[in-house]
Design a protein around this motif. Structure first.
Motif, PDB file in Angstrom:
ATOM      1  N   LEU A 180       3.843  -0.455  -4.738  1.00  7.72           N
ATOM      2  CA  LEU A 180       4.725  -1.102  -3.767  1.00  7.72           C
ATOM      3  C   LEU A 180       4.150  -2.435  -3.295  1.00  7.72           C
ATOM      4  O   LEU A 180       4.884  -3.406  -3.070  1.00  7.72           O
ATOM      5  CB  LEU A 180       4.954  -0.179  -2.576  1.00  7.72           C
ATOM      6  CG  LEU A 180       5.725   1.116  -2.873  1.00  7.72           C
ATOM      7  CD1 LEU A 180       5.702   2.031  -1.658  1.00  7.72           C
ATOM      8  CD2 LEU A 180       7.156   0.816  -3.291  1.00  7.72           C
ATOM      9  N   SER A 185       7.143  -4.892  -2.232  1.00 10.24           N
ATOM     10  CA  SER A 185       8.027  -4.091  -1.389  1.00 10.24           C
ATOM     11  C   SER A 185       7.383  -3.687  -0.081  1.00 10.24           C
ATOM     12  O   SER A 185       8.071  -3.337   0.883  1.00 10.24           O
ATOM     13  CB  SER A 185       8.450  -2.815  -2.134  1.00 10.24           C
ATOM     14  OG  SER A 185       9.151  -3.122  -3.311  1.00 10.24           O
ATOM     15  N   THR A 357       7.744   2.017   2.723  1.00  8.75           N
ATOM     16  CA  THR A 357       8.392   0.713   2.847  1.00  8.75           C
ATOM     17  C   THR A 357       9.142   0.574   4.161  1.00  8.75           C
ATOM     18  O   THR A 357       9.342  -0.548   4.649  1.00  8.75           O
ATOM     19  CB  THR A 357       9.351   0.464   1.674  1.00  8.75           C
ATOM     20  OG1 THR A 357      10.261   1.563   1.542  1.00  8.75           O
ATOM     21  CG2 THR A 357       8.591   0.297   0.367  1.00  8.75           C
ATOM     22  N   TRP A 362       7.493  -5.429   3.445  1.00  7.15           N
ATOM     23  CA  TRP A 362       6.896  -6.723   3.079  1.00  7.15           C
ATOM     24  C   TRP A 362       7.128  -7.753   4.180  1.00  7.15           C
ATOM     25  O   TRP A 362       8.246  -7.890   4.670  1.00  7.15           O
ATOM     26  CB  TRP A 362       7.505  -7.186   1.768  1.00  7.15           C
ATOM     27  CG  TRP A 362       7.080  -8.551   1.321  1.00  7.15           C
ATOM     28  CD1 TRP A 362       7.863  -9.677   1.274  1.00  7.15           C
ATOM     29  CD2 TRP A 362       5.791  -8.954   0.845  1.00  7.15           C
ATOM     30  NE1 TRP A 362       7.144 -10.729   0.799  1.00  7.15           N
ATOM     31  CE2 TRP A 362       5.860 -10.339   0.525  1.00  7.15           C
ATOM     32  CE3 TRP A 362       4.576  -8.287   0.660  1.00  7.15           C
ATOM     33  CZ2 TRP A 362       4.762 -11.053   0.036  1.00  7.15           C
ATOM     34  CZ3 TRP A 362       3.497  -8.991   0.162  1.00  7.15           C
ATOM     35  CH2 TRP A 362       3.606 -10.350  -0.139  1.00  7.15           C
TER      36      TRP A 362
END
Length: 367
Positions: A180, A185, A357, A362
């Protein structure tokens, strides 16, 4: 005429200086990274004066901060830092809003974190000891200027290593986090896997008290996390200590205790993830408490359950209680139904990307 130092560095450096010195209203990025003597940081981006083909030199200042500014008139921009305009930073493009000043802590190597184990961590609250498995994210050694959010995850022996995991099935949390982070992400995060105390797991992970299983040690476990584990982690690793950068995660009884401790301590934990949580505990007393609570607790919550014997009815009731309390799906609440999923390690591993996430998106870290 003697050339100035900036003229000697070439036209891109001169343009960089011009951008910095002439803009009354500017968008600014500050890249925190030590590239070593003789190297430089450049910025490429999606809108003029930036481009994706050639980078503009950022300006170095003490502390290894590389700064570049440009006019707000460019609007929102996507950018990437590079070393010597040849090596791109790892992860996604950075989204920079017009007029913002953004602190960036990139890395340029592979998206591969590492594990560090801390043995025999004694709990004066519970009178026993356990191991911490600490995942250090990819840039931890590469960029010592950076500090990181922290995720405290229960049942730590199940997260990273099949040889210690229940039934020999691990969550593959390190591999998932690496992937990730690498694809942009998820932000980098330190993950502290707190091992359970085996025979005492039910006691430590539960509020008082279920008529069949007893329990009731969650308050002591809460103090162990807050008064022993967190101070140790903050003192020995480069952490961001505020509530907005501190989260809890667990499944089953670990989900129950994540929800219980997180909502009791919103000044410490700003977010939590409760997977397949045992909200049935003590006739759903915890859910009843949320239903009658007069005020909303300001904590971001991830909830999920599978459709195959995984407590979906009880989890949905808890979701409804949070919504009635003022939580908003897609905002400070993420509720997910895992179709066909049961109550086991492989099911949690398969959807681990969702809570990670949600908790640490991000560019979601508050520096």
């Amino acid at each position: 005429m003697k050339a100035s130092p900036w003229q000697k560095r070439g036209p891109l450096a001169a343009l960089s200086l011009l951008l910095l010195s002439t803009l009354a209203e500017a968008t600014t990025v500050r890249v925190h990274y030590d590239v070593g003597y003789g190297n430089r940081v450049t910025i490429r981006g999606s809108k003029s004066p930036l481009s994706w083909t050639t980078g503009i030199n950022a300006t170095w200042s003490a502390g290894n901060i590389w700064t570049l500014s440009w006019s707000n008139s460019a609007g929102d921009v996507e950018i990437k830092p590079l070393v010597n305009d040849t090596v791109w930073s790892t992860g996604a493009n950075y989204r920079i809003k017009a007029g913002a000043t953004v602190e960036l802590y990139p890395f340029f190597g592979p998206a591969s974190g590492r594990l560090q184990y801390v043995s025999n961590v004694y709990s004066p609250q519970l009178g026993n000891s356990r191991t911490l498995a600490v995942y250090l994210p990819p840039s931890y050694s590469e960029n010592p200027l950076k500090r990181y959010p922290v995720l405290y995850a229960h049942d730590g022996q199940n997260l990273f290593n099949a040889s210690t995991a229940f039934g020999g099935v691990e969550w593959r949390m390190d591999e998932t986090a690496n992937a990730l982070i690498g694809n942009g992400s998820m932000d980098e995060v330190i993950i502290v896997g707190v091992y359970n105390a085996e025979a005492h797991r039910i006691y430590e992970y539960t509020p008082c008290c279920d008529s069949q299983y007893g329990g009731g040690g969650a308050d002591k476990y809460e103090r162990f996390l807050i008064d022993t584990v967190k101070p140790y982690v903050d003192q020995n690793f480069r952490t961001l200590t505020g509530k907005q950068n501190t989260a809890l995660l667990g499944s089953s009884l670990g989900g129950l205790v994540s929800f219980y401790v997180g909502r009791r301590n919103p000044s410490v934990f700003g977010k939590l993830a409760a997977l397949s949580s045992s909200f049935w505990w003590n006739n759903q007393t915890l859910t009843q408490q949320v239903e009658v609570s007069p005020t909303k607790v300001e904590v971001n919550v991830y909830l999920d359950a599978g459709t195959s014997g995984d407590g979906l009815t009880e989890t949905t009731r808890m979701r409804d209680a949070l919504v009635a309390d003022g939580h908003l799906q897609g905002g400070d609440l993420f509720y997910y139904v895992a179709q066909g999923a049961g109550h086991n390690e492989s099911a949690w591993a398969a959807r681990l990307n969702l809570p990670l996430t949600y908790l640490f998106p991000w560019q979601g870290t508050a520096y």
